[in-house]
Motif scaffolding. Structure first.
Motif, PDB file in Angstrom:
ATOM      1  N   SER A  39      -9.399  44.956  11.918  1.00 35.66           N
ATOM      2  CA  SER A  39      -9.498  44.843  13.374  1.00 35.66           C
ATOM      3  C   SER A  39      -8.792  43.590  13.882  1.00 35.66           C
ATOM      4  CB  SER A  39     -10.971  44.814  13.798  1.00 35.66           C
ATOM      5  OG  SER A  39     -11.592  46.054  13.540  1.00 35.66           O
TER       6      SER A  39
ATOM      7  N   HIS B 194      -9.700  41.488  29.985  1.00 37.06           N
ATOM      8  CA  HIS B 194     -10.274  41.795  28.681  1.00 37.06           C
ATOM      9  C   HIS B 194     -10.563  43.294  28.620  1.00 37.06           C
ATOM     10  CE1 HIS B 194     -13.036  41.772  25.285  1.00 37.06           C
ATOM     11  NE2 HIS B 194     -12.605  40.557  24.994  1.00 37.06           N
ATOM     12  N   PRO B 195     -10.264  43.947  27.492  1.00 41.66           N
ATOM     13  CA  PRO B 195     -10.427  45.412  27.438  1.00 41.66           C
ATOM     14  C   PRO B 195     -11.861  45.887  27.633  1.00 41.66           C
ATOM     15  CG  PRO B 195      -9.990  44.493  25.251  1.00 41.66           C
ATOM     16  CD  PRO B 195      -9.732  43.411  26.238  1.00 41.66           C
ATOM     17  N   TYR B 196     -12.847  45.007  27.393  1.00 40.08           N
ATOM     18  CA  TYR B 196     -14.242  45.422  27.529  1.00 40.08           C
ATOM     19  C   TYR B 196     -14.990  44.634  28.598  1.00 40.08           C
ATOM     20  CZ  TYR B 196     -12.679  46.650  22.856  1.00 40.08           C
ATOM     21  OH  TYR B 196     -11.929  47.102  21.800  1.00 40.08           O
ATOM     22  N   GLY B 197     -14.463  43.495  29.006  1.00 42.05           N
ATOM     23  CA  GLY B 197     -15.194  42.621  29.918  1.00 42.05           C
ATOM     24  C   GLY B 197     -14.564  42.406  31.267  1.00 42.05           C
TER      25      GLY B 197
ATOM     26  N   CYS C 205     -12.393  34.746  26.984  1.00 44.47           N
ATOM     27  CA  CYS C 205     -12.046  35.772  25.987  1.00 44.47           C
ATOM     28  C   CYS C 205     -12.425  35.296  24.589  1.00 44.47           C
ATOM     29  CB  CYS C 205     -10.551  36.094  26.041  1.00 44.47           C
ATOM     30  SG  CYS C 205     -10.008  36.967  27.533  1.00 44.47           S
TER      31      CYS C 205
ATOM     32  N   TRP D 154     -16.108  35.719  24.263  1.00 46.61           N
ATOM     33  CA  TRP D 154     -16.461  37.138  24.137  1.00 46.61           C
ATOM     34  C   TRP D 154     -16.261  37.590  22.693  1.00 46.61           C
ATOM     35  CZ3 TRP D 154     -17.735  40.681  28.239  1.00 46.61           C
ATOM     36  CH2 TRP D 154     -17.915  41.999  27.806  1.00 46.61           C
ATOM     37  N   GLN D 155     -15.146  37.177  22.081  1.00 48.19           N
ATOM     38  CA  GLN D 155     -14.858  37.633  20.716  1.00 48.19           C
ATOM     39  C   GLN D 155     -15.795  37.002  19.701  1.00 48.19           C
ATOM     40  OE1 GLN D 155     -12.788  40.244  22.282  1.00 48.19           O
ATOM     41  NE2 GLN D 155     -12.888  40.230  20.055  1.00 48.19           N
TER      42      GLN D 155
ATOM     43  N   GLU E 164     -18.669  39.239  19.913  1.00 51.18           N
ATOM     44  CA  GLU E 164     -18.350  40.481  19.207  1.00 51.18           C
ATOM     45  C   GLU E 164     -18.607  40.322  17.707  1.00 51.18           C
ATOM     46  OE1 GLU E 164     -17.230  43.579  19.853  1.00 51.18           O
ATOM     47  OE2 GLU E 164     -17.115  43.435  22.034  1.00 51.18           O
TER      48      GLU E 164
ATOM     49  N   ARG F  52     -14.691  44.777  17.460  1.00 50.30           N
ATOM     50  CA  ARG F  52     -13.647  45.202  18.399  1.00 50.30           C
ATOM     51  C   ARG F  52     -12.773  44.000  18.733  1.00 50.30           C
ATOM     52  NH1 ARG F  52     -16.988  47.765  23.291  1.00 50.30           N
ATOM     53  NH2 ARG F  52     -17.776  45.611  23.251  1.00 50.30           N
TER      54      ARG F  52
END
Length: 311
Positions: free
Chosen positions: A115, A275-278, A286, A289-290, A293, A305
């Motif tokens: 990933s 961000h693709p999810y946030g 970011c 966030w990761q 994750e 992800r």
């Protein structure tokens, strides 16, 4: 590339000492940066998560025991980001046992590595495609095409060792495409390695602070367990953001601008991304966030992800 002394305190409460001759002292309540007998910055000790000092900076005899008392890491870096030493508090990571358990779970390590590298190379393709629309270069076209073909192979690899070999095999192709872009931007190769090393060190410290705050040990990694200049887990999570570093360094390494300031770095971290999810957030958010994750994947057994640039 050296770091100039235009800003000492970053948003995540990292205290930087960058200017040779800077002196850090404390009265037991505040840290203070002193230069030429003048106090430049005074910050409450309780607000500081870590202290990063570059070559030529010094501490009073009270700084180290005070940092130890408040469990504040002290990190010492050379001008170009090379790690000299670090003085850390005892490990108290909430998820340390789960992190060590994950090292004995091949599926977890494989999925995490795939990933992270998928994020790195997909983001690289996205940025190279953006610049290809401007320069229409055969070099970029070949790199983008071959990277896309290589990326299709990544999910088929069944062992972590194979993933590492795969990543090494496509790195030269990727670097060639960025060297072309650096030339278009007037960047000089003499500065690029130094600039990237410094930027990677700054990013590593961002992730280091976020991981400690989240209850994770930065010392337990999967993809880079033996990383020399950065701790393993920050080096792992850094992968998905490396293309952004490539671009930023290339655009900040021109001959007329040999010094990277903390102001420029902070502006980079405040850049908004989708961000693709946030949704829309700063680059620093970011990072945070990761890290979350990673904690979710670790504690709930879900697939990690990666951060992906939204085109």
């Amino acid at each position: 590339m050296k770091l100039s002394n235009s800003l000492q305190l970053m948003e995540n409460q990292t205290l930087y000492l960058t200017q040779p001759g800077s002196f850090l002292t404390t009265d037991g309540r505040d840290f203070a940066i002193v230069q030429q007998d003048q106090i430049l910055t005074r910050v409450p000790i309780a607000n500081i998560q870590q202290i990063v000092a570059f070559t030529g900076c010094d501490f009073s005899k009270l700084v180290v025991p005070t940092a130890q008392r408040y469990e504040i890491p002290l990190i010492f870096l050379a001008d170009h980001g090379k790690m000299i030493s670090r003085l850390e508090p005892p490990e108290k990571a909430v998820y340390l046992a789960q992190q060590y358990q994950s090292l004995h779970q091949p599926d977890f390590g494989l999925q995490l590595a795939q990933s992270l590298l998928w994020g790195r190379w997909q983001n690289g393709i996205t940025l190279l495609s953006h610049w290809y629309r401007r320069y229409t270069s055969d070099v970029l076209y070949r790199a983008i095409t071959q990277l896309k073909e290589s990326l299709d192979t990544l999910p088929t690899l069944s062992h972590l060792s194979a993933v590492k070999v795969w990543a090494q095999s496509i790195t030269p192709l990727y670097r060639t495409s960025w060297q072309f872009l650096f030339c278009q931007w007037g960047a000089f190769n003499l500065k690029l390695d130094e600039g990237y090393s410094l930027a990677a060190a700054l990013l590593s410290q961002e992730l280091y602070a976020l991981l400690r705050q989240a209850g994770c040990s930065p010392h337990v990694g999967t993809l880079h367990p033996d990383c020399q200049n950065h701790l393993p887990l920050p080096c792992d999570l850094m992968e998905q953001f490396r293309p952004l570093l490539d671009q930023w360094v290339g655009q900040n390494s021109r001959l007329l601008h040999p010094h990277c300031s903390l102001t420029a770095w902070e502006e980079f971290l405040q850049t908004p991304y989708t961000h693709p999810y946030g949704g829309v957030m700063t680059l620093r958010d970011c990072f945070a966030w990761q890290v979350r994750e990673y904690v979710t994947a670790l504690t709930e057994g879900t697939a990690y992800r990666p951060f992906l640039l939204v085109q």
